[in-house]
Design an enzyme around this catalytic site. Structure first.
Site: not given
Ligand code: GAR
Length: 214
Positions: A64, A89, A91, A106, A108, A142, A144, A171
């Site tokens: 990492r 995605m 860490i 970020n 979430h 940590e 999120d 959306e």
């Molecule tokens: C989004 O819903 C984002 O919030 C989520 O992944 C999706 C990415 O969509 N992120 C996470 O879950 C991070 N913990 P996108 O590639 O179309 O923006």
């Protein structure tokens, strides 16, 4: 302000950020988009907008820390001052996160601190919540966690599946992330303690940014 966007997939939030940065007077510019997955569709989204892209495939790195060191090197080489994770995605190591403390956002797809981690929409449905949403926050080691810049609320409707709920939340994400980024690039969202203080354009204190159900 030069922005670096980290992605892993589809890139719809990236597209929303690109659109926001194209608004006249927007004080941020996306200098580089990095994906840890070579096949991320978001790479095409960036390329179509004429934004430099880079693949840093995590599978090419033994640890990492070495993967994160390459991310850090590439972001600095591009002059990036603020990182936006947009569906990234992986860490990140504590060392990387600390280097970019208060300079990494970020998004979430839940109303944090509820439903951190994965499978958020299934878990929201299982919990029977009536309202969910999305959160833009500064990144901390940590997962999120971190000072919240802005949140949007989204209703859970009867008959929702994880897919229909995810689409409704997405959306809202596309509206929320540009709003939050604008506050940060304008210096109107500052970390004070472990919370975000919001300022109006004239420097006076603003109410927390909460986007009602969309
Ligand atoms: C989004 O819903 C984002 O919030 C989520 O992944 C999706 C990415 O969509 N992120 C996470 O879950 C991070 N913990 P996108 O590639 O179309 O923006």
């Amino acid at each position: 302000m030069k922005i670096g966007v980290l992605i892993s997939g589809r890139g719809s939030n990236l597209a929303a950020l690109i659109e926001a940065c194209a608004e006249p007077g927007f004080r941020g510019q996306i200098a580089l988009v990095i994906s840890n997955r070579p096949k991320a569709e978001g790479l095409q989204v960036a390329a179509a907008a004429g934004i430099p892209t880079l693949v840093v495939d995590h599978q090419d790195f033994a640890s990492r820390e070495t993967f994160d060191a390459e991310l850090d090197r590439a972001l600095r080489a591009a002059g990036v001052e603020l990182i936006c994770n947009a569906g990234f995605m992986r860490i990140l190591s504590d060392g990387f996160v600390e280097k970019w403390r208060d300079r990494q956002l970020n998004i979430h797809p839940s109303l944090l601190p509820a439903f951190k981690g994965l499978h958020v929409h299934q878990r929201a449905l299982d919990a029977g919540v009536r309202i969910t949403g999305c959160t833009v926050h500064f990144v901390r080691p940590e997962m999120d966690e971190g000072p919240i810049v802005a949140q949007a609320a989204v209703p859970v409707l009867s008959g929702d599946t994880p897919e229909t709920l995810a689409a409704r939340v997405l959306e809202a994400e596309h509206k929320l992330y540009p709003l939050a980024l604008k506050l940060v690039v304008e210096g109107r969202a500052r970390v004070v303690g472990e919370q975000v203080a919001l300022l109006e354009a004239d420097g006076t204190e603003a109410a927390p940014l909460f986007v009602p159900a969309i």
